[in-house]
Design a protein around this motif. Structure first.
Motif, PDB file in Angstrom:
ATOM      1  N   GLU A   2     -46.431  22.601  -2.267  1.00  0.00           N
ATOM      2  CA  GLU A   2     -46.409  23.446  -3.498  1.00  0.00           C
ATOM      3  C   GLU A   2     -46.423  22.374  -4.668  1.00  0.00           C
ATOM      4  O   GLU A   2     -47.113  22.594  -5.933  1.00  0.00           O
ATOM      5  CB  GLU A   2     -45.219  24.363  -3.240  1.00  0.00           C
ATOM      6  CG  GLU A   2     -45.337  25.450  -2.383  1.00  0.00           C
ATOM      7  CD  GLU A   2     -44.016  26.241  -2.300  1.00  0.00           C
ATOM      8  OE1 GLU A   2     -44.329  27.397  -1.936  1.00  0.00           O
ATOM      9  OE2 GLU A   2     -43.159  26.021  -3.104  1.00  0.00           O
ATOM     10  N   LYS A  42     -39.036  31.743   2.616  1.00  0.00           N
ATOM     11  CA  LYS A  42     -39.703  33.073   2.852  1.00  0.00           C
ATOM     12  C   LYS A  42     -40.984  33.120   2.117  1.00  0.00           C
ATOM     13  O   LYS A  42     -41.806  33.871   2.637  1.00  0.00           O
ATOM     14  CB  LYS A  42     -38.739  33.891   2.008  1.00  0.00           C
ATOM     15  CG  LYS A  42     -38.697  33.645   0.410  1.00  0.00           C
ATOM     16  CD  LYS A  42     -37.849  34.547  -0.282  1.00  0.00           C
ATOM     17  CE  LYS A  42     -37.480  34.288  -1.861  1.00  0.00           C
ATOM     18  NZ  LYS A  42     -36.606  35.215  -2.268  1.00  0.00           N
ATOM     19  N   ASP A  43     -41.526  32.206   1.269  1.00  0.00           N
ATOM     20  CA  ASP A  43     -42.751  32.149   0.838  1.00  0.00           C
ATOM     21  C   ASP A  43     -43.765  31.208   1.341  1.00  0.00           C
ATOM     22  O   ASP A  43     -44.714  31.117   1.138  1.00  0.00           O
ATOM     23  CB  ASP A  43     -42.743  32.062  -0.804  1.00  0.00           C
ATOM     24  CG  ASP A  43     -42.059  33.252  -1.628  1.00  0.00           C
ATOM     25  OD1 ASP A  43     -42.093  34.280  -0.957  1.00  0.00           O
ATOM     26  OD2 ASP A  43     -41.445  32.962  -2.463  1.00  0.00           O
ATOM     27  N   PHE A  44     -43.051  30.672   2.475  1.00  0.00           N
ATOM     28  CA  PHE A  44     -43.923  29.535   3.110  1.00  0.00           C
ATOM     29  C   PHE A  44     -44.279  29.830   4.329  1.00  0.00           C
ATOM     30  O   PHE A  44     -45.417  29.419   5.133  1.00  0.00           O
ATOM     31  CB  PHE A  44     -43.168  28.435   2.813  1.00  0.00           C
ATOM     32  CG  PHE A  44     -44.037  26.859   3.366  1.00  0.00           C
ATOM     33  CD1 PHE A  44     -45.380  26.451   2.707  1.00  0.00           C
ATOM     34  CD2 PHE A  44     -43.531  26.439   4.464  1.00  0.00           C
ATOM     35  CE1 PHE A  44     -45.901  25.552   3.110  1.00  0.00           C
ATOM     36  CE2 PHE A  44     -44.129  25.142   4.963  1.00  0.00           C
ATOM     37  CZ  PHE A  44     -45.339  24.591   4.289  1.00  0.00           C
ATOM     38  N   LYS A  89     -43.835  32.812   7.601  1.00  0.00           N
ATOM     39  CA  LYS A  89     -43.427  34.362   7.854  1.00  0.00           C
ATOM     40  C   LYS A  89     -41.853  34.476   8.436  1.00  0.00           C
ATOM     41  O   LYS A  89     -41.749  33.740   9.288  1.00  0.00           O
ATOM     42  CB  LYS A  89     -44.350  34.917   8.897  1.00  0.00           C
ATOM     43  CG  LYS A  89     -45.808  35.133   8.265  1.00  0.00           C
ATOM     44  CD  LYS A  89     -46.820  35.591   9.074  1.00  0.00           C
ATOM     45  CE  LYS A  89     -48.119  35.866   8.816  1.00  0.00           C
ATOM     46  NZ  LYS A  89     -49.217  36.542   9.509  1.00  0.00           N
ATOM     47  N   LYS A 144     -42.914  22.191   2.463  1.00  0.00           N
ATOM     48  CA  LYS A 144     -43.266  23.315   1.438  1.00  0.00           C
ATOM     49  C   LYS A 144     -43.103  22.596   0.181  1.00  0.00           C
ATOM     50  O   LYS A 144     -44.171  22.939  -0.715  1.00  0.00           O
ATOM     51  CB  LYS A 144     -42.123  24.389   1.649  1.00  0.00           C
ATOM     52  CG  LYS A 144     -42.287  25.376   0.452  1.00  0.00           C
ATOM     53  CD  LYS A 144     -41.151  26.253   0.426  1.00  0.00           C
ATOM     54  CE  LYS A 144     -41.154  27.259  -0.642  1.00  0.00           C
ATOM     55  NZ  LYS A 144     -39.876  28.216  -0.981  1.00  0.00           N
TER      56      LYS A 144
END
Length: 216
Positions: free
Chosen positions: A139, A81-83, A85, A135
């Motif tokens: 990160e 979800k944070d990587f 859309k 991801k």
């Protein structure tokens, strides 16, 4: 055959381990547990279906593929979800489930093997798993990958659905080649199922260790 019985055993063990540690699970791991529960229910019904309804289990596959995909799709919506859309994850999920419905209602008989459905679903989940590893690398927040439950879960998905793609897409080719080759591929697929659930079990158990370390 003992190999197929072992698939059921590892699936059930994953269910028991998940049930024991459920309260420790993150929302993402709870979604994986629901996938395991669905697997146990499907396996149980399949045995009932074989003994009391008919020997042809193809209708079960038509139901299993979209539901299992939907559960794992939800899992990847959570972890990505944070990587990525959400619309880029939700769109293929909706399109695939819609295709499954259309295929079952208008294109393919319930009593035929849904090889194309299985291969498409497997490819999408494989790509989602690659995106999650991307991801993680970008990160670089996880210090020890081997202690992270989601890494184990995603590894299981990556291996299993990569093999699934070839298994489903080449299903009819194997049948036309020879019965012996078809049976061998089924045995290999059963072994991959066992590996899949064993890795999920490790992921569930790693959750316990992570929580204990944080508590200290």
């Amino acid at each position: 055959m003992w190999l197929f019985k072992l698939v059921s055993v590892t699936n059930f063990i994953a269910f028991i381990v998940g049930l024991i540690y459920y309260k420790r699970f993150s929302p993402e791991l709870k979604t994986v547990f629901y996938f395991v529960v669905f697997g146990v229910l499907t396996e149980s019904y399949t045995r009932f279906h074989l003994h009391f309804i008919m020997k042809n289990t193809m209708p079960i596959g038509h139901f299993y593929f979209p539901v299992a995909f939907l559960i794992m799709g939800l899992f990847y919506m959570q972890v990505l979800k944070d990587f990525i859309k959400p619309k880029y994850i939700l769109t293929p999920i909706i399109l695939f489930v819609t295709y499954c419905l259309i295929n079952t209602l208008f294109i393919q008989s319930l009593f035929e093997y849904a090889s194309l459905v299985g291969s498409i679903g497997a490819m999408i989940l494989f790509l989602f798993s690659v995106a999650f590893f991307t991801k993680v690398m970008v990160e670089a927040k996880i210090l020890k990958l081997s202690e992270e439950p989601l890494i184990w879960i995603n590894t299981a998905v990556l291996i299993y659905y990569a093999a699934n793609f070839f298994y489903h897409s080449l299903f009819n080719v194997r049948l036309n080649a020879s019965l012996e080759i078809a049976l061998l591929s089924v045995k290999i697929f059963a072994a991959l199922n066992i590996l899949f659930y064993l890795i999920i079990i490790i992921g569930f158990l790693k959750t316990k260790k992570v929580k204990q370390a944080k508590a200290k």
